[in-house]
Design a protein around this motif. Structure first.
Motif, PDB file in Angstrom:
ATOM      1  N   PHE A 135       0.838  -1.198   0.000  1.00 22.90           N
ATOM      2  CA  PHE A 135       0.000   0.000   0.000  1.00 22.90           C
ATOM      3  C   PHE A 135       0.880   1.258   0.000  1.00 22.90           C
ATOM      4  O   PHE A 135       1.770   1.407   0.842  1.00 22.90           O
ATOM      5  N   GLY A 136       0.622   2.159  -0.931  1.00 20.81           N
ATOM      6  CA  GLY A 136       1.433   3.366  -1.097  1.00 20.81           C
ATOM      7  C   GLY A 136       2.228   3.334  -2.380  1.00 20.81           C
ATOM      8  O   GLY A 136       2.626   4.386  -2.896  1.00 20.81           O
ATOM      9  N   LYS A 137       2.486   2.149  -2.928  1.00 19.84           N
ATOM     10  CA  LYS A 137       3.161   2.028  -4.218  1.00 19.84           C
ATOM     11  C   LYS A 137       2.124   2.176  -5.324  1.00 19.84           C
ATOM     12  O   LYS A 137       0.939   1.862  -5.141  1.00 19.84           O
ATOM     13  N   SER A 138       2.536   2.618  -6.487  1.00 23.72           N
ATOM     14  CA  SER A 138       1.640   2.593  -7.627  1.00 23.72           C
ATOM     15  C   SER A 138       1.428   1.145  -8.050  1.00 23.72           C
ATOM     16  O   SER A 138       2.250   0.269  -7.718  1.00 23.72           O
ATOM     17  N   PRO A 139       0.350   0.821  -8.748  1.00 25.57           N
ATOM     18  CA  PRO A 139       0.155  -0.560  -9.198  1.00 25.57           C
ATOM     19  C   PRO A 139       1.337  -1.095  -9.998  1.00 25.57           C
ATOM     20  O   PRO A 139       1.719  -2.264  -9.859  1.00 25.57           O
ATOM     21  N   GLN A 140       1.944  -0.245 -10.828  1.00 27.29           N
ATOM     22  CA  GLN A 140       3.099  -0.679 -11.612  1.00 27.29           C
ATOM     23  C   GLN A 140       4.293  -0.992 -10.700  1.00 27.29           C
ATOM     24  O   GLN A 140       5.002  -1.994 -10.898  1.00 27.29           O
ATOM     25  N   GLU A 141       4.494  -0.164  -9.703  1.00 26.81           N
ATOM     26  CA  GLU A 141       5.583  -0.419  -8.747  1.00 26.81           C
ATOM     27  C   GLU A 141       5.332  -1.694  -7.949  1.00 26.81           C
ATOM     28  O   GLU A 141       6.264  -2.434  -7.634  1.00 26.81           O
ATOM     29  N   ALA A 142       4.062  -1.971  -7.635  1.00 24.37           N
ATOM     30  CA  ALA A 142       3.726  -3.176  -6.870  1.00 24.37           C
ATOM     31  C   ALA A 142       4.046  -4.435  -7.665  1.00 24.37           C
ATOM     32  O   ALA A 142       4.526  -5.435  -7.109  1.00 24.37           O
ATOM     33  N   ILE A 143       3.781  -4.404  -8.964  1.00 23.79           N
ATOM     34  CA  ILE A 143       4.085  -5.563  -9.814  1.00 23.79           C
ATOM     35  C   ILE A 143       5.583  -5.846  -9.808  1.00 23.79           C
ATOM     36  O   ILE A 143       6.022  -6.994  -9.638  1.00 23.79           O
TER      37      ILE A 143
END
Length: 503
Positions: free
Chosen positions: A440-448
């Motif tokens: 939580f706090g990362k962009s969806p792209q960063e989470a991937i």
């Protein structure tokens, strides 16, 4: 499809057309009941056309094929050596001749157990064909034929005796009703069974772990589990409570199990708990001023119950994760959170449940873990979900809020933005709530990218997430959830379980 088998110490088993399961509990097709390194439901092998695929089910100690760690799934080839938990090995290979159509289905194979050979006649080729024109030869042939016939009768009779001695016509079924699966036992508790077709059952044997706790002869089959008698099992871990039904010949006709944890703290005698150099202090119960004590067993039970609200959480939390959660619960076990949350009930349910079709707990538990339902409190980010305006603006999560900001007292904009963001984050995480809570706090792209960088590609997030801000966020999420859903356990008399606010 050619028949393939799994071979291991003590026997082998033919693979099913569908899925063959491997693990520690006897509910699996192949059970390594004595190996604590193997997870309860460790792995499975799925038939896919003419191929077989091995899938690790998020096991604690992992699976290897020919020495290579399995991350997710891998297709098998004959001769592959599969090692579960680093200690139990099976070999994947072709089977023998086709089995007879009338083969009796057996109970699950327990690896390492005894192998019972099946009697079979041995047929030797004739060295030569006798001259049938001679009467002496005809006489010898008749004698030989009679001897062969007698031998066949003996073999068939022996086979029938062996068959009757190793099979049973009893079709009893059993299920443990009380205690429930994952229940924490802190007092003497009767074990209640749900039985069917049990007229052929002569005896029931009850065990927990390796300990026999009772034998019942005749209906109703019952026993009592008293945790005070087994202090060595009050370790915060789950242990298998098992019942085995036997017929009048002592044959196992049915069995069932349930995972329970024992809590003997009420009956324990006072001991000197001062730590020494060689004896570190045990993990203490959680205490909050004016509250009750929450034991490690209670905490584990509450954490497991909370995890059941989320799909796909996989394996259960390990000791270190529970210890970290326990340290954080005091931060959230403070009176007044329910009243603050109730003010935003409709706003949260509208944005998370009705608009974005997310499970009801998500909006409330993320707000509890990130702000304690205090939108104006300290911390990075704005609003109940401590979301940064930059993250909202980056993909316009929640649409145009007009003049309303994330920190607006109404929290309508913050709820829409947080719900839309969490929905995208869950997609990036493969619908894994543990991953979303950690990222939580990362962009969806960063989470991937982050999830792909983990050593195990994100499987078994409980036990393998390295130290850092992501692990801290996951710990806080569950500590907040445990406190919010069990306020009375923490002595919060003014507050109600947070689930009372769900639609």
């Amino acid at each position: 499809m050619p028949e393939m088998k799994l071979k291991f110490e003590g026997g082998d088993i033919a693979l099913k057309d569908g899925v063959t399961t491997l693990g520690r509990t006897t509910e699996n097709d192949v059970s390594f009941a004595g190996d604590s390194n193997v997870s309860r439901y460790h792995a499975e092998i799925e038939a896919r056309g003419t191929d077989y695929c091995l899938i690790d089910l998020g096991s604690s100690n992992g699976t290897t094929v020919n020495g290579d760690r399995v991350t997710g799934e891998v297709y098998l080839t004959p001769g592959d050596r599969i090692v579960l938990g680093g200690s139990s090995e099976v070999v994947f290979g072709p089977g023998g001749d086709a089995e007879p159509e009338n083969k009796i289905e057996e109970t699950p194979v327990i690896a390492g157990g005894p192998s019972i050979p099946s009697p079979a006649p041995s047929v030797q080729p004739l060295a030569s064909v006798p001259d049938l024109t001679a009467s002496g030869s005809r006489t010898m042939l008749m004698v030989a034929g009679g001897a062969v016939l007698i031998a066949l009768i003996v073999v068939v009779a022996a086979g029938a005796i062996y068959y009757r001695s190793t099979t049973t016509s009893c079709e009893a079924k059993v299920k443990i009703v009380t205690p429930e699966n994952f229940e924490a036992i802190n007092k003497a508790t009767p074990i209640e069974l749900d039985l069917a077709d049990d007229g052929c059952v002569a005896k029931a044997v009850f065990t927990i772990g390796e300990e026999e706790i009772g034998v019942a002869s005749g209906s109703p089959f019952t026993a009592t589990l008293d945790p005070d008698r087994y202090p060595g099992l009050a370790d915060g871990e789950e242990h298998e409570l098992k019942v085995v039904l036997l017929d009048d010949k002592g044959k196992n006709v049915a069995q069932a199990g349930a995972l329970v944890s024992l809590d003997t703290r009420k009956a324990a005698k006072p001991v000197d708990e001062r730590p020494t150099v060689d004896d570190p202090a045990p993990r203490p119960p959680v205490t909050v001023p004016g509250s009750k004590e929450v034991s490690p067993v209670d905490l584990q039970r509450m954490t497991v119950q909370l995890a059941r609200q989320f799909p796909g959480t996989g394996s259960l939390p390990g000791k270190q994760f529970l210890a970290d959660v326990q340290k954080k619960t005091g931060e959230f076990a403070k009176e007044g959170f329910f009243e603050r949350a109730a003010v935003h009930r409709d706003t949260i349910n509208l944005a998370f449940v009705q608009v974005n079709n997310l499970p009801a707990p998500y909006g409330f538990l993320f707000a509890m873990s990130r702000s304690g339902f205090d939108p104006g409190g300290q911390g990075q980010g704005d609003g109940l979900w401590r979301m940064s305006p930059q993250l909202k603006a980056s993909q316009n999560f929640g649409g145009d809020c007009g003049a309303e900001t994330l920190s607006d007292p109404k929290q309508a904009c913050a709820a829409r933005a947080a719900a839309a963001y969490l929905k995208e984050l869950l997609i990036a995480c493969g619908n894994d709530i543990l991953c979303a809570a950690a990222a939580f706090g990362k962009s969806p792209q960063e989470a991937i990218v982050w999830k792909a960088s983990l050593p195990n590609k994100g499987f078994d997030m409980w036990n393998s997430l390295p130290a850092g801000p992501e692990r801290e966020q996951l710990v806080r999420f569950f500590a907040a959830g445990v406190a919010a859903e069990n306020p009375q356990k923490f002595g919060l008399k003014r507050d109600k379980p947070i689930s009372a606010l769900y639609p």
